[in-house]
Design a protein around this motif. Structure first.
Motif, PDB file in Angstrom:
ATOM      1  N   ARG A   1       7.472  13.710  -2.111  1.00  0.00           N
ATOM      2  CA  ARG A   1       7.825  13.062  -0.846  1.00  0.00           C
ATOM      3  C   ARG A   1       7.120  11.724  -0.685  1.00  0.00           C
ATOM      4  O   ARG A   1       7.632  10.809  -0.038  1.00  0.00           O
ATOM      5  CB  ARG A   1       7.484  14.010   0.310  1.00  0.00           C
ATOM      6  CG  ARG A   1       8.442  15.180   0.441  1.00  0.00           C
ATOM      7  CD  ARG A   1       7.912  16.256   1.370  1.00  0.00           C
ATOM      8  NE  ARG A   1       6.811  16.996   0.752  1.00  0.00           N
ATOM      9  CZ  ARG A   1       6.222  18.056   1.308  1.00  0.00           C
ATOM     10  NH1 ARG A   1       6.612  18.471   2.505  1.00  0.00           N
ATOM     11  NH2 ARG A   1       5.249  18.686   0.680  1.00  0.00           N
ATOM     12  N   GLY A   2       5.936  11.596  -1.279  1.00  0.00           N
ATOM     13  CA  GLY A   2       5.210  10.339  -1.184  1.00  0.00           C
ATOM     14  C   GLY A   2       5.665   9.281  -2.164  1.00  0.00           C
ATOM     15  O   GLY A   2       5.272   8.112  -2.047  1.00  0.00           O
ATOM     16  N   GLY A   3       6.501   9.654  -3.142  1.00  0.00           N
ATOM     17  CA  GLY A   3       6.988   8.679  -4.102  1.00  0.00           C
ATOM     18  C   GLY A   3       7.811   7.582  -3.454  1.00  0.00           C
ATOM     19  O   GLY A   3       7.921   6.473  -3.992  1.00  0.00           O
ATOM     20  N   HIS A   4       8.381   7.880  -2.280  1.00  0.00           N
ATOM     21  CA  HIS A   4       9.176   6.883  -1.563  1.00  0.00           C
ATOM     22  C   HIS A   4       8.330   5.703  -1.089  1.00  0.00           C
ATOM     23  O   HIS A   4       8.873   4.643  -0.757  1.00  0.00           O
ATOM     24  CB  HIS A   4       9.878   7.546  -0.380  1.00  0.00           C
ATOM     25  CG  HIS A   4      10.870   8.597  -0.784  1.00  0.00           C
ATOM     26  ND1 HIS A   4      12.137   8.288  -1.231  1.00  0.00           N
ATOM     27  CD2 HIS A   4      10.768   9.952  -0.846  1.00  0.00           C
ATOM     28  CE1 HIS A   4      12.785   9.407  -1.538  1.00  0.00           C
ATOM     29  NE2 HIS A   4      11.972  10.432  -1.313  1.00  0.00           N
ATOM     30  N   GLU A   5       7.015   5.866  -1.086  1.00  0.00           N
ATOM     31  CA  GLU A   5       6.138   4.779  -0.645  1.00  0.00           C
ATOM     32  C   GLU A   5       6.143   3.592  -1.602  1.00  0.00           C
ATOM     33  O   GLU A   5       5.622   2.521  -1.262  1.00  0.00           O
ATOM     34  CB  GLU A   5       4.705   5.295  -0.464  1.00  0.00           C
ATOM     35  CG  GLU A   5       4.545   6.280   0.671  1.00  0.00           C
ATOM     36  CD  GLU A   5       3.125   6.805   0.790  1.00  0.00           C
ATOM     37  OE1 GLU A   5       2.244   6.343   0.032  1.00  0.00           O
ATOM     38  OE2 GLU A   5       2.885   7.682   1.651  1.00  0.00           O
ATOM     39  N   VAL A   6       6.732   3.753  -2.778  1.00  0.00           N
ATOM     40  CA  VAL A   6       6.826   2.627  -3.710  1.00  0.00           C
ATOM     41  C   VAL A   6       7.625   1.482  -3.094  1.00  0.00           C
ATOM     42  O   VAL A   6       7.569   0.335  -3.574  1.00  0.00           O
ATOM     43  CB  VAL A   6       7.426   3.091  -5.050  1.00  0.00           C
ATOM     44  CG1 VAL A   6       8.930   3.313  -4.929  1.00  0.00           C
ATOM     45  CG2 VAL A   6       7.116   2.106  -6.168  1.00  0.00           C
ATOM     46  N   ARG A   7       8.340   1.757  -2.018  1.00  0.00           N
ATOM     47  CA  ARG A   7       9.029   0.693  -1.279  1.00  0.00           C
ATOM     48  C   ARG A   7       8.058  -0.415  -0.861  1.00  0.00           C
ATOM     49  O   ARG A   7       8.432  -1.596  -0.824  1.00  0.00           O
ATOM     50  CB  ARG A   7       9.717   1.267  -0.036  1.00  0.00           C
ATOM     51  CG  ARG A   7      10.999   2.039  -0.325  1.00  0.00           C
ATOM     52  CD  ARG A   7      11.489   2.770   0.917  1.00  0.00           C
ATOM     53  NE  ARG A   7      12.853   3.279   0.751  1.00  0.00           N
ATOM     54  CZ  ARG A   7      13.162   4.383   0.085  1.00  0.00           C
ATOM     55  NH1 ARG A   7      12.200   5.101  -0.472  1.00  0.00           N
ATOM     56  NH2 ARG A   7      14.426   4.777  -0.015  1.00  0.00           N
ATOM     57  N   THR A   8       6.833  -0.053  -0.525  1.00  0.00           N
ATOM     58  CA  THR A   8       5.879  -1.074  -0.084  1.00  0.00           C
ATOM     59  C   THR A   8       5.515  -2.020  -1.224  1.00  0.00           C
ATOM     60  O   THR A   8       5.328  -3.220  -1.015  1.00  0.00           O
ATOM     61  CB  THR A   8       4.611  -0.429   0.477  1.00  0.00           C
ATOM     62  OG1 THR A   8       3.926   0.313  -0.557  1.00  0.00           O
ATOM     63  CG2 THR A   8       4.931   0.507   1.639  1.00  0.00           C
ATOM     64  N   TRP A   9       5.410  -1.482  -2.443  1.00  0.00           N
ATOM     65  CA  TRP A   9       5.143  -2.327  -3.609  1.00  0.00           C
ATOM     66  C   TRP A   9       6.321  -3.274  -3.851  1.00  0.00           C
ATOM     67  O   TRP A   9       6.126  -4.461  -4.143  1.00  0.00           O
ATOM     68  CB  TRP A   9       4.934  -1.461  -4.856  1.00  0.00           C
ATOM     69  CG  TRP A   9       3.702  -0.633  -4.903  1.00  0.00           C
ATOM     70  CD1 TRP A   9       3.171   0.130  -3.899  1.00  0.00           C
ATOM     71  CD2 TRP A   9       2.843  -0.454  -6.031  1.00  0.00           C
ATOM     72  NE1 TRP A   9       2.047   0.769  -4.338  1.00  0.00           N
ATOM     73  CE2 TRP A   9       1.818   0.434  -5.643  1.00  0.00           C
ATOM     74  CE3 TRP A   9       2.859  -0.945  -7.331  1.00  0.00           C
ATOM     75  CZ2 TRP A   9       0.803   0.840  -6.511  1.00  0.00           C
ATOM     76  CZ3 TRP A   9       1.843  -0.541  -8.207  1.00  0.00           C
ATOM     77  CH2 TRP A   9       0.829   0.338  -7.790  1.00  0.00           C
TER      78      TRP A   9
ATOM     79  N   SER B   1       0.841  -1.202   0.000  1.00  0.00           N
ATOM     80  CA  SER B   1       0.000   0.000   0.000  1.00  0.00           C
ATOM     81  C   SER B   1       0.871   1.246   0.000  1.00  0.00           C
ATOM     82  O   SER B   1       1.626   1.494   0.949  1.00  0.00           O
ATOM     83  CB  SER B   1      -0.901   0.020   1.245  1.00  0.00           C
ATOM     84  OG  SER B   1      -1.500   1.290   1.409  1.00  0.00           O
ATOM     85  N   GLY B   2       0.759   2.052  -1.063  1.00  0.00           N
ATOM     86  CA  GLY B   2       1.516   3.299  -1.069  1.00  0.00           C
ATOM     87  C   GLY B   2       1.663   3.863  -2.459  1.00  0.00           C
ATOM     88  O   GLY B   2       1.283   3.239  -3.450  1.00  0.00           O
ATOM     89  N   GLY B   3       2.236   5.080  -2.498  1.00  0.00           N
ATOM     90  CA  GLY B   3       2.537   5.699  -3.780  1.00  0.00           C
ATOM     91  C   GLY B   3       1.292   5.892  -4.642  1.00  0.00           C
ATOM     92  O   GLY B   3       0.193   5.795  -4.152  1.00  0.00           O
TER      93      GLY B   3
END
Length: 310
Positions: A266-274, A174-176
Motif C-alpha cells: 500500500r505504501g508503494g504508491h508513495e513513489v508518486r512524490t519522487w 518523500s515517500g516509498g
C-alpha cells in the motif's frame, strides 16, 4: 532557480526498531551525503512533495494535491511538533502558477503534516537548516489516487514556477519505496474507523501511542518473518529506481492500482512524490543513487536519490 532535488524513503520506525548496524550505518551515511548536497546547493526555500498517512487529510474533503499556505507538524514518531515556516506569499504564488498551468490544486491554511513531511526535512537539515518550506500534499494513501500522468504534470508545473523564482529552490520527494503500512481502508474499515476516515480529528495520547506501538510491533514481526504485512520488494524497487535514475518517469503508467499494491504494498504508491519531484527538474535531469536496501525492521524499501537539472 532550482538547485537540485533529493528523493528519499522515510520510516517512522527507524529510531526505535534497530536494524543491522552495518545497514543503519550505510543508510545514515547516505543521508549525511544528501545533507552535504543540500548544504552545497544552499537553498533559500524547500518545496517538499509528501504523502499523508491519514493524519491530515480525510475523506470529508480529499484533494489529490494541496499546497500548504499555513501548516503544522503533528509531531508523530518523534518528529518535532509545531508550525512550519512557510513563506505565505510565495506559497500562494506557487499555487496560482500551478493552477494557471492547468493543474488543479487545493490550498490549505490549516494543513497538518505528519512524519512523511517532517522526517525528511529534519534529516536533510543536518548541515543546512531547511526552515523555509512549502509543503505539497500528494494523495498516495486514500483511493482514488491521482494518475502518474497528473503527478508528472504537477511536478512540471511546480518546476516551472521554481525555475522562475528568485529564490534558490530545493525540491524534495518523500515517500516509498515498497512497503505495506497498517493503514485502514474505507472498504474494510469498521464503522468507528470509517467515521474517522471521513471526519478526521486529532488522536488523543492513548490513541496515538496505540497506533504507533502497533506499527513498531509490525516492524519487529517483519524482521522475524512473522508479519501479516507484505514485505518490501527489492525487485520492484530496483525496477523503479533504475527507471527514475534513467529519466523514465512513465515507468508505472500502465500499472493498475491493484497491481502496485500487490507487489509494492500500500505504501508503494508513495513513489508518486519522487516522480513529482523529478518531473520538476525537467526531462534531462542527472540522478545519483546514494542508497538502497530493503530493511525489514523498518518495513520499507529504503532509498535515497539526489538529482540536478540539466
Amino acid at each position: 532557480m532550482i538547485v537540485g532535488s533529493v528523493c528519499l524513503s522515510h520510516s517512522p520506525l527507524k529510531d526505535r526498531n534497530r536494524a543491522d548496524p552495518a545497514v543503519e550505518a550505510r543508510f545514515d551515511a547516505s543521508v549525511r551525503q544528501a545533507a552535504e548536497f543540500v548544504e552545497a546547493a544552499g537553498p533559500d526555500v524547500a518545496v517538499i512533495f509528501y504523502p499523508d498517512h491519514v493524519n491530515g487529510f480525510f475523506y470529508g474533503m480529499l484533494p489529490p494535491f494541496c499546497v500548504g499556505i499555513e501548516a503544522t507538524s503533528i509531531g508523530d514518531y518523534g518528529t518535532a511538533a509545531g508550525a512550519l515556516e512557510i513563506p505565505e506569499e510565495r506559497a500562494l504564488d506557487l499555487a496560482e502558477s500551478v493552477l494557471g498551468s492547468g493543474v488543479d490544486i487545493a490550498i490549505s491554511y490549516s494543513m497538518k503534516v505528519d512524519h512523511g513531511a517532517a522526517q525528511p526535512l529534519e534529516w536533510l537539515s543536518e548541515r543546512h537548516p531547511l526552515a523555509r518550506v512549502i509543503p505539497i500534499f500528494v494523495n498516495c494513501a486514500a483511493p482514488p489516487l491521482p494518475t502518474f500522468q497528473r503527478v508528472r504534470a504537477l511536478g512540471a508545473a511546480v518546476g516551472a514556477w521554481a525555475e522562475r523564482a528568485p529564490e534558490r529552490v530545493l525540491i524534495i520527494g518523500s515517500g516509498g519505496l515498497s512497503h505495506d503500512p497498517p493503514v485502514p481502508a474505507m472498504a474494510t474499515a469498521p464503522a468507528d474507523v470509517r467515521s474517522r476516515l471521513i471526519a478526521g480529528g486529532s488522536l488523543n495520547h492513548a490513541q496515538r501511542y496505540q497506533r504507533q506501538n502497533r506499527a513498531h510491533g509490525e516492524g519487529s514481526a517483519m524482521a522475524r518473518k512473522q508479519s501479516s504485512l507484505l514485505p518490501a520488494n527489492p525487485d520492484w524497487d530496483r525496477m523503479v529506481l533504475d527507471a527514475l535514475a534513467a529519466g523514465d518517469l512513465a515507468v508505472l503508467d500502465a500499472a493498475s492500482h491493484a497491481s502496485i499494491t500487490s507487489v509494492g504494498g500500500r505504501g508503494g504508491h508513495e513513489v508518486r512524490t519522487w516522480m513529482a519531484a523529478l518531473a520538476a527538474l525537467g526531462p534531462d535531469y542527472a540522478a545519483t543513487e546514494l542508497f538502497y536496501e530493503a530493511v525489514d525492521e523498518w518495513i520499507t524499501g529504503m532509498g535515497v536519490l539526489q538529482a540536478v537539472p540539466a
